[in-house]
Motif scaffolding. Structure first.
Motif, short mmCIF file in Angstrom:
data_model
loop_
_atom_site.label_atom_id
_atom_site.label_comp_id
_atom_site.label_asym_id
_atom_site.label_seq_id
_atom_site.Cartn_x
_atom_site.Cartn_y
_atom_site.Cartn_z
N LEU A 184 33.23 11.88 56.87
CA LEU A 184 32.80 11.69 55.49
C LEU A 184 33.39 12.76 54.56
O LEU A 184 33.76 12.46 53.41
N PHE B 282 35.97 11.47 51.48
CA PHE B 282 35.64 11.61 50.05
C PHE B 282 36.13 12.93 49.46
O PHE B 282 35.95 13.16 48.26
N LYS C 14 24.27 2.86 54.38
CA LYS C 14 24.09 3.63 53.16
C LYS C 14 23.54 5.01 53.50
O LYS C 14 22.69 5.14 54.38
N ALA D 77 23.58 11.63 49.92
CA ALA D 77 24.39 12.83 50.08
C ALA D 77 24.04 13.85 49.00
O ALA D 77 23.91 13.49 47.82
N ARG E 153 24.09 11.92 45.48
CA ARG E 153 24.99 10.77 45.45
C ARG E 153 24.58 9.78 46.53
O ARG E 153 23.88 10.13 47.49
N ILE F 70 26.24 7.12 49.30
CA ILE F 70 27.47 6.69 49.97
C ILE F 70 27.27 5.29 50.54
O ILE F 70 26.26 5.02 51.19
N ALA G 165 28.78 3.29 53.31
CA ALA G 165 29.67 3.50 54.45
C ALA G 165 30.43 2.24 54.83
O ALA G 165 31.42 2.31 55.57
N THR H 288 32.70 3.88 49.68
CA THR H 288 32.64 4.32 48.29
C THR H 288 31.46 5.27 48.12
O THR H 288 30.52 5.27 48.92
N ILE H 289 31.53 6.07 47.05
CA ILE H 289 30.46 7.01 46.76
C ILE H 289 30.12 6.94 45.28
O ILE H 289 31.02 6.76 44.43
#
Length: 495
Positions: free
Chosen positions: A218, A222, A238, A241, A248, A250, A252, A256-257
């Motif tokens: 991860l 990102f 999901k 983070a 945030r 994520i 998975a 995308t974040i």
């Protein structure tokens, strides 16, 4: 005259039926007459033990029947004792409330004479962690490029091996370096969030224990430096983070974040798709709730003016139909219960205070059991437990300071004191030493099927190696002793 007799008979029968029904209802609700003739409402006590079929005494009187055991007993506190031949004895002062069910399902009896058996020997262990559902063990040996995913439920171990550099998305040379810890497991314990630190650099990984090539680095994906990552749904698709004080989300699956949902965060806890966090706004700390998919977050409590010295702990969960949040600021602990509010709907009042107390110590740890019924605060050599179901709290003095809060099953805590495993129920009762001479570095667990107690024994062995001098000759070979650490996985049958 005859009609009057019929009417009187019918009235008498109706009154009799109503009276009988009323009496039966009163009996069902636990009402009985005392020896003095007064009416008193009892409560229903249910006792469940592992193993079952144990004897029960209440206030010194042996009861008819065995666990699982149910009986209406008078409201108040009663001395309960549960025992079985060849097992130890469990006791508790049980508070029974009038008209309510009091269910004790964490009674565990340990065999007195059962022997430990050696299951498997490992080299000096780099990582060993049991899953949250108490069915699996993840283990990595020092110097090994293999991650072992072990099913511990059956009579024999079932091991799935994965290439560690696939799990970490790195080279084999790098994979054997540094330290690895497991931060979170998903619902079926097939995926983990792992934190890997090597050369003073930390990276975060979503590791698929069944398909290592599907694991994700991860931090690399990102290009962000994360402070913490939590699993937001059952499948771990999901993730919540925390990055540089920003919250945030994520995805998975799509890799995308999100942009920052909130900033200046100090603490984060989650209950699947809902997250609670403490952040600082206008120099004041706030406790907030955010639900995945909503436009913003809701402030629940204004805590205090921000200072660097304040110690904060935060946890949350759901038990039956009640959501709850537990938090502490220095010595003050709080429990809120009800329903998590939604953004923009003025629903803060749905969370009401369940507990507000000031302790005589500052909690350094806060943990929740797997069923999310029990919250435990601990610091120094003390702990305070809160039962979400009964709304009771318990203060316990410990013989040694807890370095962490560890659950051996869903209701019993364990700690390693002088290489011995000491257990106690979450409410402080039934402190017992169950194992001696164990590793003080590795975990202990009772399997989900209640069949096995697992732990690690550490053994140091002296191995003699032959070392050649720079100028070899027949007399140049010297014997060099070297101490090698081995870890032996052992277990004890409980049923």
């Amino acid at each position: 005259m005859r009609d009057l007799r019929v009417i009187a008979t019918n009235i008498f029968m109706c009154i009799s039926v109503v009276a009988i029904v009323f009496i039966l209802m009163m009996i069902a609700m636990g009402f009985t007459f005392t020896e003095s003739g007064s009416l008193e409402q009892a409560g229903l006590a249910q006792l469940v033990s592992h193993p079952s079929g144990a004897n029960v005494t209440i206030d010194g009187d042996t009861q008819f029947g065995h666990t699982e055991f149910s009986k209406m007993i008078s409201a108040g506190t009663h001395k309960i004792s549960v025992s079985k031949q060849d097992y130890d004895t469990w006791t508790k002062d049980l508070k029974v409330d009038a008209g309510l069910l009091t269910r004790v399902e964490w009674i565990r009896l340990f065999p007195k004479k059962a022997k430990f058996e050696k299951v498997q020997t490992f080299n000096d262990t780099r990582l060993a962690a049991f899953s949250a559902n108490r069915k699996k063990l993840v283990l990595i040996e020092n110097g090994s490029n293999t991650l072992q995913y072990i099913d511990i439920q059956g009579d024999s171990l079932k091991t799935t091996k994965s290439n560690l550099n696939d799990c970490l998305s790195t080279t084999a040379i790098k994979a054997i370096e540094g330290t690895i810890s497991i931060v979170a497991w998903n619902e079926n314990n097939s995926k983990i969030i792992a934190k890997w630190t090597v050369d003073d650099k930390t990276s975060w990984h979503l590791i698929d224990l069944e398909h290592s090539d599907a694991s994700i680095n991860l931090s690399k994906r990102f290009n962000l430096s994360f402070d913490s990552i939590l699993i937001a749904n059952d499948s771990a698709s999901k993730l919540w983070a925390l990055e540089s004080g920003n919250l945030r989300l994520i995805d998975a699956s799509s890799l995308t974040i999100s942009s920052a949902i909130a900033s200046n965060l100090e603490k984060v806890a989650h209950n699947r798709d809902t997250v609670a966090f403490v952040n600082i706004e206008n120099d004041v700390r706030h406790l907030n709730i955010y639900k995945d998919g909503e436009k913003g977050y809701t402030s629940i409590v204004k805590l205090e003016k921000a200072t660097d010295e304040t110690t904060i702990k935060l946890a949350m969960g759901s038990y039956w139909n009640e959501d709850w949040i537990a938090y502490s600021t220095d010595k003050k602990i709080h429990i809120l219960g009800g329903k998590y509010p939604s953004y923009g709907k003025n629903e803060v009042s749905k969370l009401k205070s369940r507990l507000d107390r000031e302790l005589d110590y500052i909690p350094q740890h806060l943990s929740v059991n797997a069923s999310q019924r029990i919250a435990v605060f601990a610091g120094d050599n003390k702990m305070t437990s809160y039962d979400i179901e009964t709304k009771d709290y318990f203060d316990t003095e410990l013989t040694a300071t807890l370095s962490n809060i560890n659950w051996i099953d869903d209701y019993i805590l364990w700690q390693n004191v002088d290489s011995s495993i000491i257990i106690r129920d979450f409410d402080g009762y039934n402190r017992r030493k169950i194992i001696s001479n164990v590793s003080n570095q590795l975990p202990v667990i009772i399997t989900e099927n209640n069949k096995w107690l697992y732990f690690f024994d550490m053994v140091e062995q002296e191995v003699v190696k032959e070392t050649d001098k720079d100028t070899p000759s027949d007399s140049d070979v010297v014997n060099t002793p070297e101490t090698v650490t081995k870890f032996i996985l052992k277990r004890k049958a409980l049923l």
